[in-house]
Design an enzyme around this catalytic site. Structure first.
Site, PDB file in Angstrom:
ATOM      1  N   ASP A  35       0.411  37.851 -12.676  1.00 62.13           N
ATOM      2  CA  ASP A  35      -0.546  36.963 -12.014  1.00 62.13           C
ATOM      3  C   ASP A  35      -1.977  37.275 -12.445  1.00 62.13           C
ATOM      4  OD1 ASP A  35      -1.242  34.928 -10.113  1.00 62.13           O
ATOM      5  OD2 ASP A  35      -1.965  36.515  -8.796  1.00 62.13           O
TER       6      ASP A  35
ATOM      7  N   LYS B  30       5.255  38.654  -3.180  1.00 61.19           N
ATOM      8  CA  LYS B  30       3.905  38.555  -3.725  1.00 61.19           C
ATOM      9  C   LYS B  30       3.067  39.743  -3.282  1.00 61.19           C
ATOM     10  CE  LYS B  30       2.607  34.462  -4.771  1.00 61.19           C
ATOM     11  NZ  LYS B  30       2.029  33.096  -4.777  1.00 61.19           N
TER      12      LYS B  30
ATOM     13  N   ARG C 159       0.817  -1.219   0.000  1.00 62.75           N
ATOM     14  CA  ARG C 159       0.000   0.000   0.000  1.00 62.75           C
ATOM     15  C   ARG C 159       0.851   1.269   0.000  1.00 62.75           C
ATOM     16  NH1 ARG C 159      -3.329   1.769  -2.540  1.00 62.75           N
ATOM     17  NH2 ARG C 159      -4.424  -0.207  -2.264  1.00 62.75           N
TER      18      ARG C 159
ATOM     19  N   GLU D 233       5.878  39.425  -7.929  1.00 67.13           N
ATOM     20  CA  GLU D 233       4.573  39.198  -8.539  1.00 67.13           C
ATOM     21  C   GLU D 233       3.830  40.526  -8.676  1.00 67.13           C
ATOM     22  OE1 GLU D 233       1.395  36.125  -7.086  1.00 67.13           O
ATOM     23  OE2 GLU D 233       0.959  38.062  -6.142  1.00 67.13           O
TER      24      GLU D 233
ATOM     25  N   LYS E 128       2.758  24.417  -3.895  1.00 67.65           N
ATOM     26  CA  LYS E 128       1.481  23.820  -3.497  1.00 67.65           C
ATOM     27  C   LYS E 128       1.579  22.295  -3.582  1.00 67.65           C
ATOM     28  CE  LYS E 128      -1.097  27.893  -4.968  1.00 67.65           C
ATOM     29  NZ  LYS E 128      -2.101  28.451  -5.904  1.00 67.65           N
TER      30      LYS E 128
END
Length: 299
Positions: A225, A169, A102, A204, A137
């Site tokens: 963005d 950002k 598994r 960004e 992410k």
């Protein structure tokens, strides 16, 4: 394609944690039902086509449980396969194979899904200058495997962690400037002056009017963005080679070709890792005596 290698130490650490979670006291089912002397062979097979990733991890999972388990990789990481194709062949103690199944299968299924999805995006931007990259992410604790899977699919990796490069950002810029856009260039210049010459500096922007103040600070990469296709084209023309242009946001299989055609250098896609569904692979196990033990995967 970039080098397809995984360092041994972090992979072992992942496997240690995985097996501590999955079998903290061993596999009581196999210990109850399977004789200790029973031996088995198994084949990892593909039920759908895709790009393989995680073969070496699957092998390491089998050998983590039992070093005597024999594992033959029939398809290399980064190679395409068809439905019905055999990817890995295993032979060893039946209890060991079943205990390792598994964890090894979960990792190979996820990694192959990421590689397959990445390869689709790479194919869609062929003939353009754009490189497909991942983002941060990723699944906590599995980043090194998921980033490797992106490379297996022909993609590239963005910064590995917050410690590797500067990426300012929208929230950073808001805090820095206090809402005063006239401060942006000077503040970015001052920040860049504190960096060593090898540290990459990316910023960004989410509005066209931010492009020139950011470029004036001498950044290495500017991320556009959630720009529309027309805005991306205009942004690329405005940057005019003064920085690497990255596109991010609203990237999917329907939009990526147009984004690439706008002339950007990099397209970063969080969906390569954060929302893939496991690829349909299965392990078919039989006793070495040819008596059927189990088909597919248990649990």
């Amino acid at each position: 394609m970039t080098s397809l290698t995984l360092p041994a130490a972090p992979v072992r650490d992942i496997l240690e944690r995985a097996f501590a979670e999955d079998a903290p006291g061993g596999d009581i089912t196999s210990q109850l039902l399977i004789p200790a002397e029973a031996r088995a062979t198994a084949v990892l097979g593909a039920r759908v086509p895709g790009i393989f990733s995680g073969g070496t991890v699957f092998r390491d999972a089998m050998k983590f449980v039992d070093a005597d388990t024999e594992v033959e990789l029939l398809v290399a990481d980064g190679e395409a396969f068809d439905a019905g194709e055999h990817l890995v062949r295993v032979s060893g103690r039946a209890r060991s194979v079943l205990l390792a199944e598994r964890v090894g299968l979960n990792l190979a299924q996820r990694m192959s899904a990421i590689a397959t999805k990445t390869a689709e995006f790479v194919r869609l931007v062929e003939g353009t200058r754009a490189r497909i990259t991942d983002t941060r992410k990723t699944t906590p604790g599995l980043r090194i495997l998921e980033r490797y899977a992106v490379r297996c699919g022909g993609g590239a990796n963005h910064r590995y962690s917050l410690s590797d490069a500067v990426l300012a950002k929208d929230n950073h810029l808001a805090v820095m400037t206090g809402g005063d856009p006239l401060k942006l260039t000077a503040l970015l210049k001052a920040a860049k002056a504190q960096l060593g010459h090898t540290t990459h500096f990316e910023v960004e922007v989410d509005r066209a009017e931010q492009i020139e103040p950011v470029l004036a600070a001498g950044v290495d990469t500017i991320m556009l963005d959630n720009f529309s296709i027309d805005e991306l084209r205009a942004g690329v023309l405005q940057v005019a080679g003064r920085a690497i242009v990255e596109a991010s946001g609203n990237v999917n299989v329907h939009t990526v070709a147009d984004i690439a055609a706008a002339g950007v250098d990099v397209i970063s896609i969080g969906g390569l890792t954060h929302s893939v569904a496991a690829l349909d692979l299965g392990l078919d196990v039989t006793l070495s005596s040819s008596e059927a033990l189990t088909a597919s995967s248990l649990g």
